[in-house]
Design an enzyme around this catalytic site. Structure first.
Site, PDB file in Angstrom:
ATOM      1  N   HIS A 247       7.672  14.088  47.973  1.00  0.00           N
ATOM      2  CA  HIS A 247       6.529  14.997  48.051  1.00  0.00           C
ATOM      3  C   HIS A 247       5.282  14.133  47.903  1.00  0.00           C
ATOM      4  CE1 HIS A 247       9.655  17.517  46.074  1.00  0.00           C
ATOM      5  NE2 HIS A 247       9.101  18.562  46.641  1.00  0.00           N
TER       6      HIS A 247
ATOM      7  N   ASP B  86       4.613  13.290  44.298  1.00  0.00           N
ATOM      8  CA  ASP B  86       5.548  12.426  43.542  1.00  0.00           C
ATOM      9  C   ASP B  86       5.091  10.991  43.633  1.00  0.00           C
ATOM     10  OD1 ASP B  86       7.257  14.647  43.807  1.00  0.00           O
ATOM     11  OD2 ASP B  86       8.346  13.703  45.460  1.00  0.00           O
TER      12      ASP B  86
ATOM     13  N   GLU C 110      13.827  24.900  53.801  1.00  0.00           N
ATOM     14  CA  GLU C 110      14.884  24.792  52.788  1.00  0.00           C
ATOM     15  C   GLU C 110      15.036  26.126  52.062  1.00  0.00           C
ATOM     16  OE1 GLU C 110      14.744  21.211  50.370  1.00  0.00           O
ATOM     17  OE2 GLU C 110      15.457  22.364  48.659  1.00  0.00           O
TER      18      GLU C 110
ATOM     19  N   GLU D  27      20.725  23.301  50.655  1.00  0.00           N
ATOM     20  CA  GLU D  27      20.961  22.658  49.353  1.00  0.00           C
ATOM     21  C   GLU D  27      22.075  23.387  48.602  1.00  0.00           C
ATOM     22  OE1 GLU D  27      17.561  21.338  47.187  1.00  0.00           O
ATOM     23  OE2 GLU D  27      18.408  21.909  45.261  1.00  0.00           O
TER      24      GLU D  27
ATOM     25  N   HIS E 106      21.167  25.751  45.749  1.00  0.00           N
ATOM     26  CA  HIS E 106      20.477  26.947  46.242  1.00  0.00           C
ATOM     27  C   HIS E 106      21.479  27.921  46.850  1.00  0.00           C
ATOM     28  CE1 HIS E 106      16.507  24.456  46.754  1.00  0.00           C
ATOM     29  NE2 HIS E 106      17.018  24.401  45.546  1.00  0.00           N
TER      30      HIS E 106
ATOM     31  N   ASP F 291      20.460  18.900  51.297  1.00  0.00           N
ATOM     32  CA  ASP F 291      20.058  18.436  49.970  1.00  0.00           C
ATOM     33  C   ASP F 291      21.320  18.485  49.125  1.00  0.00           C
ATOM     34  OD1 ASP F 291      17.469  17.745  50.381  1.00  0.00           O
ATOM     35  OD2 ASP F 291      16.592  19.227  49.024  1.00  0.00           O
TER      36      ASP F 291
ATOM     37  N   ASP G 229      19.008  26.278  38.683  1.00  0.00           N
ATOM     38  CA  ASP G 229      19.077  25.137  39.597  1.00  0.00           C
ATOM     39  C   ASP G 229      19.195  23.846  38.773  1.00  0.00           C
ATOM     40  OD1 ASP G 229      19.008  24.026  42.116  1.00  0.00           O
ATOM     41  OD2 ASP G 229      16.844  24.111  42.340  1.00  0.00           O
TER      42      ASP G 229
ATOM     43  N   ASP H 140      20.622  21.085  39.589  1.00  0.00           N
ATOM     44  CA  ASP H 140      20.463  19.867  40.411  1.00  0.00           C
ATOM     45  C   ASP H 140      21.297  18.695  39.916  1.00  0.00           C
ATOM     46  OD1 ASP H 140      18.692  21.098  42.134  1.00  0.00           O
ATOM     47  OD2 ASP H 140      16.897  20.265  41.202  1.00  0.00           O
TER      48      ASP H 140
ATOM     49  N   ASP I  67      19.109  15.476  46.220  1.00  0.00           N
ATOM     50  CA  ASP I  67      18.121  16.251  45.457  1.00  0.00           C
ATOM     51  C   ASP I  67      18.786  16.581  44.114  1.00  0.00           C
ATOM     52  OD1 ASP I  67      16.059  17.735  44.566  1.00  0.00           O
ATOM     53  OD2 ASP I  67      16.014  19.151  46.233  1.00  0.00           O
TER      54      ASP I  67
HETATM   55  C1  XLS Z   1      13.559  22.767  44.705  1.00  0.00           C
HETATM   56  C2  XLS Z   1      13.759  22.122  45.988  1.00  0.00           C
HETATM   57  C3  XLS Z   1      12.806  20.971  46.251  1.00  0.00           C
HETATM   58  C4  XLS Z   1      12.785  20.637  47.718  1.00  0.00           C
HETATM   59  C5  XLS Z   1      11.625  19.834  48.159  1.00  0.00           C
HETATM   60  O1  XLS Z   1      14.383  23.512  44.211  1.00  0.00           O
HETATM   61  O2  XLS Z   1      15.086  21.726  46.110  1.00  0.00           O
HETATM   62  O3  XLS Z   1      13.149  19.871  45.480  1.00  0.00           O
HETATM   63  O4  XLS Z   1      13.951  19.984  48.103  1.00  0.00           O
HETATM   64  O5  XLS Z   1      10.427  20.480  47.936  1.00  0.00           O
HETATM   65 NI    NI Z   2      15.848  20.536  47.643  1.00  0.00          NI
HETATM   66 NI    NI Z   3      16.534  22.650  44.449  1.00  0.00          NI
END
Ligand code: XLS
Ligand code: NI
Ligand code: NI
Length: 438
Positions: free
Chosen positions: A100, A103, A231, A267, A270, A295, A306, A308, A339
């Site tokens: 991003h 970041d 996404e 993802e 998600h 992702d 989430d 991750d 991700d």
């Molecule tokens: C958040 C998203 C984010 C996207 C990019 O939940 O996964 O990280 O991948 O903005």
């Molecule tokens: Ni993501």
């Molecule tokens: Ni995410």
């Protein structure tokens, strides 16, 4: 100067290796179904998690030990961090990264200051890309962290915030193009709502589509030929995220005349938040011609948000690869972006290596298993046979558009009853998949 002096270059050592700093399955040059593993995966490191994750949670601040950080959120620190990132990716042997805007570079007091900060860091990103050959899989803009985005960006009730978001995406697209980015991602951020009492849902959806149309126009204007990706995510941060899942995104894109300009970045966590399996989301995207990128992460079966986490589950990676292998050309310009973040308890730099090595290996292993299942053909044969009634007779007639309700009634009145059903044999097929995992 090295930021990871104790970590060697990670190489493939084969299945029997017990070296935690080696791949047991990911052999970039190994050919599977006519393509190298490197080509299948196009693995990417997520800059926000790997370089900016601190391990903070609602109960405490970050505790990650990152010896290269000087405690400032300055441009020089951001430039040094780029060097850390590229050393990390070089040692890991990952060919791509994703970021991003916010970041990689600190946000300034004004938009022009933020843009200047970004340019100063992008210069180093370009140099490091040049030096290492590591490329940008996708760029994106953070339209959710700054308090101005409290009501969303393109779906904000505040038109100025829409304008700010547009300006930010414009710049992020330019920078992505400048760095040779192969895709550009739109994750909905705070595009959604929490309560309809204060929300004009129709207007927000219209504005969301307007924003994406403006992005498409600008893409053409600057000649950015990367793939646009949406996404999906069903909730978090808002209760009702507009890009709920693959099906919702497909309907939205079709309804607003955007379908030909976008694919989806699916993802895992998600998908599960939406109450789907990853395999479902991937397959839904694939059959709609929308499967663009992944992702790669996973949630926790016991936790409803989430998380991750890095994927280490062979069933998951096998299922993912079954779908990806089924798509001619695989993910095309897309790839597998981790991700994912290390757990708060895994606070040493070396944990970043363990996390990525394990997940890359797990996907490589899943790829080999999926390819073996496909070689055997039993799964596809089973499905083909299961739908056999559609290949001839009345089924073929319906699919060819030759039947109507009247002719179908005539057919069934004559026949009296439908042919008997046959078992779906789910357990037998689950056993079959297990045979390949063994
Ligand atoms: C958040 C998203 C984010 C996207 C990019 O939940 O996964 O990280 O991948 O903005
Ligand atoms: Ni993501
Ligand atoms: Ni995410």
């Amino acid at each position: 100067m090295s930021f990871f002096p104790d970590v060697p270059k990670i190489v493939f050592e084969g299945r029997e290796s017990t070296n935690p700093f080696a791949f047991r399955h990911y052999n970039p040059a190994e050919i599977v179904e006519g393509k190298t593993m490197a080509e299948h995966f196009r693995f990417a490191v997520a800059y926000w998690h790997t370089m900016r994750g601190t391990g903070s949670d609602p109960f405490g601040p970050g505790c990650a030990v990152r010896p290269w950080e000087d405690g400032t959120d300055s441009v020089p620190m951001a430039q040094t961090r780029v060097k850390v990132a590229f050393e990390f990716m070089e040692k890991l042997g990952v060919p791509y990264y994703c970021f991003h805007d916010r970041d990689v570079a600190p946000e300034g007091k004004t938009l022009s200051e933020s843009n200047a900060n970004l340019d100063a860091v992008v210069k180093v990103l370009a140099e490091e890309q040049q030096r290492t050959g590591i490329k940008l899989l996708w760029g994106t803009a953070n339209l959710f962290s700054n308090p101005r985005f409290v009501h969303g960006a393109s779906t904000s009730c505040n038109a100025d915030v829409f304008a700010y978001g547009a300006a930010q995406v414009k710049k992020a697209m330019e920078v992505t193009k400048q760095l040779g980015g192969e895709n550009y991602v739109f994750w909905g951020g705070r595009e959604g709502y929490t309560n309809l009492y204060n929300t004009d849902l129709k207007r927000e959806l219209d504005h969301f589509a307007k924003f994406l149309h403006l992005a498409v126009d600008y893409k053409t204007k600057i000649g950015f030929d990367g793939q646009f990706l949406i996404e999906p995510k069903p909730k978090e941060p808002t209760t009702h995220q507009y890009d709920f899942d693959a099906a919702t995104c497909a309907a939205f894109l079709r309804g607003y005349g955007l379908i030909h300009h976008f694919k989806l970045n699916i993802e895992t966590n998600h998908a599960t938040l939406a109450g789907h399996t990853m395999m479902h989301e991937l397959e839904y995207a694939r059959v709609n011609g929308l499967l663009g990128s992944i992702d790669a992460n996973r949630g926790d079966e016991l936790i409803g948000w989430d998380t991750d986490q890095f994927p280490t589950n062979l069933y998951l990676t096998t299922q993912v690869m079954l779908v990806v292998l089924n798509q001619p050309g695989g993910l095309g310009s897309g790839g597998f972006n981790f991700d994912a973040k290390v757990r708060r308890e895994s606070f040493e730099p070396v944990d970043l290596f363990h996390a990525h090595i394990g997940s890359m290996d797990c996907f490589a292993h899943g790829l080999k298993i999926a390819a073996a299942i496909r070689r055997d053909g039993a799964l596809t044969d089973f499905v083909k046979t299961r739908y056999g009634s559609w290949d001839t007779g009345i089924g073929a007639g319906i699919e060819a558009g030759k039947e109507d309700f009247g002719s179908l009634e005539t057919y069934m009145l004559k026949k009296g009853n439908a042919d008997a059903n046959v078992s779906g044999r789910q357990e037998m097929l689950e056993n079959l998949v297990n045979r390949y995992l063994g």
